[in-house]
Design a protein around this motif. Structure first.
Motif, mmCIF file in Angstrom:
data_model
loop_
_atom_site.group_PDB
_atom_site.id
_atom_site.type_symbol
_atom_site.label_atom_id
_atom_site.label_comp_id
_atom_site.label_asym_id
_atom_site.label_seq_id
_atom_site.Cartn_x
_atom_site.Cartn_y
_atom_site.Cartn_z
ATOM 1 N N MET A 1 -5.004 4.807 9.266
ATOM 2 C CA MET A 1 -4.559 5.762 8.814
ATOM 3 C C MET A 1 -5.945 6.359 8.910
ATOM 4 N N GLU B 1 0.961 -1.278 0.077
ATOM 5 C CA GLU B 1 0.242 0.368 -0.178
ATOM 6 C C GLU B 1 1.099 1.307 -0.134
ATOM 7 N N CYS B 2 1.802 1.791 0.472
ATOM 8 C CA CYS B 2 2.580 2.183 0.491
ATOM 9 C C CYS B 2 3.025 2.443 -0.369
ATOM 10 N N GLY C 1 -7.396 4.733 2.400
ATOM 11 C CA GLY C 1 -6.784 3.845 3.552
ATOM 12 C C GLY C 1 -7.202 2.959 4.831
ATOM 13 N N ILE D 1 -5.037 9.341 -0.116
ATOM 14 C CA ILE D 1 -5.242 9.216 1.147
ATOM 15 C C ILE D 1 -6.193 8.912 2.058
ATOM 16 N N TYR D 2 -6.662 9.625 2.681
ATOM 17 C CA TYR D 2 -8.051 8.843 3.155
ATOM 18 C C TYR D 2 -8.511 8.274 2.552
#
Length: 184
Positions: free
Chosen positions: A175, A141-142, A171, A167-168
Motif C-alpha cells: 500500500m 482492511e479495505c 497500510g 491509509i499510509y
C-alpha cells in the motif's frame, strides 16, 4: 520441518508466519515431482462467491465447462493461510486463482475440492471453529476504514490529506509503494 510447524502454530506475526509457511512449502515438495506443462496461456479468474460456517469456508469458482475436464487437471494447493487453484486445458487455456492471506488459518489436511457442473467448490476447513465476516485479510482492511467525519470548518483538501495519511500509516508495504508511486 517439525520445529517450523510448531513455531508456525505459536507465532502471530504475519511476516514470520509467511516466511515459515514458505520454508515449509519449499521443503515439503518432493524433488522428483515435476508439474506437467500447461497448454495455452494462463488466465487469472476472479469470478467466485463464498460462504462460511463455523467449521469451514466454501469458495465457489465459476468456470464454464470445468466438469468436462479430467479431474487430474483441476488442482488446488492449500497452505495454512492461502490456496491456489489451477485448472489446466479448459478450452485450450489454463485458469488460475490465488487467494493469499486468508483471514483465519485453515487445516491443509482437512481442506478439499469438488468439481461440479461449471463450478469448482473449494472447501477450506478452519483450524479454529469461528465465523468471520471476510475471506481474506485484505478485504477486512479495505472495509474496516471508518467513514471520514465531515467537518465544515476545515478545508476539503486537508480532510483528504488526513485520510491518505491514515491509509499510509496503517497500510502494508504494498500500500505504501502504491501511494508513493501515485505521488511521484
Amino acid at each position: 520441518l517439525e520445529e517450523a510447524k510448531v513455531l508456525l502454530e505459536k507465532d502471530t506475526r504475519k511476516r514470520v508466519c509467511d516466511a515459515l509457511t514458505a520454508e515449509l512449502l519449499d521443503n515439503e515438495k518432493p524433488a522428483a515431482v515435476v508439474d506437467p506443462v500447461t497448454t495455452g496461456h494462463t488466465v487469472k479468474t476472479s469470478n467466485y462467491g463464498w460462504d462460511q460456517s463455523d467449521k469451514s469456508v466454501k469458495i465457489y469458482v465459476t468456470l464454464t465447462g470445468v466438469h468436462q475436464v479430467p479431474t487430474e487437471n483441476v488442482q488446488v494447493h492449500f497452505t495454512v493461510r492461502s490456496f491456489d487453484l489451477l485448472v489446466k486445458n479448459l478450452s485450450g487455456k489454463s485458469y488460475s486463482m490465488i487467494v493469499n492471506n486468508l483471514l483465519k488459518p485453515i487445516s491443509v489436511e482437512g481442506s478439499s475440492k469438488k468439481v461440479k457442473t461449471d463450478t469448482v467448490l473449494i472447501l477450506c476447513r478452519k483450524k479454529v471453529e469461528k465465523a468471520g465476516g471476510y475471506l481474506a485479510q485484505v478485504e477486512k482492511e479495505c472495509y474496516s476504514y471508518t467513514k471520514p467525519s465531515y467537518d465544515t470548518e476545515t478545508d476539503a483538501s486537508e480532510g483528504l490529506m488526513n485520510i491518505l495519511k491514515k491509509i499510509y500509516g496503517e497500510g502494508d508495504n504494498d500500500m505504501k509503494q502504491i501511494i508513493n508511486k501515485v505521488w511521484v
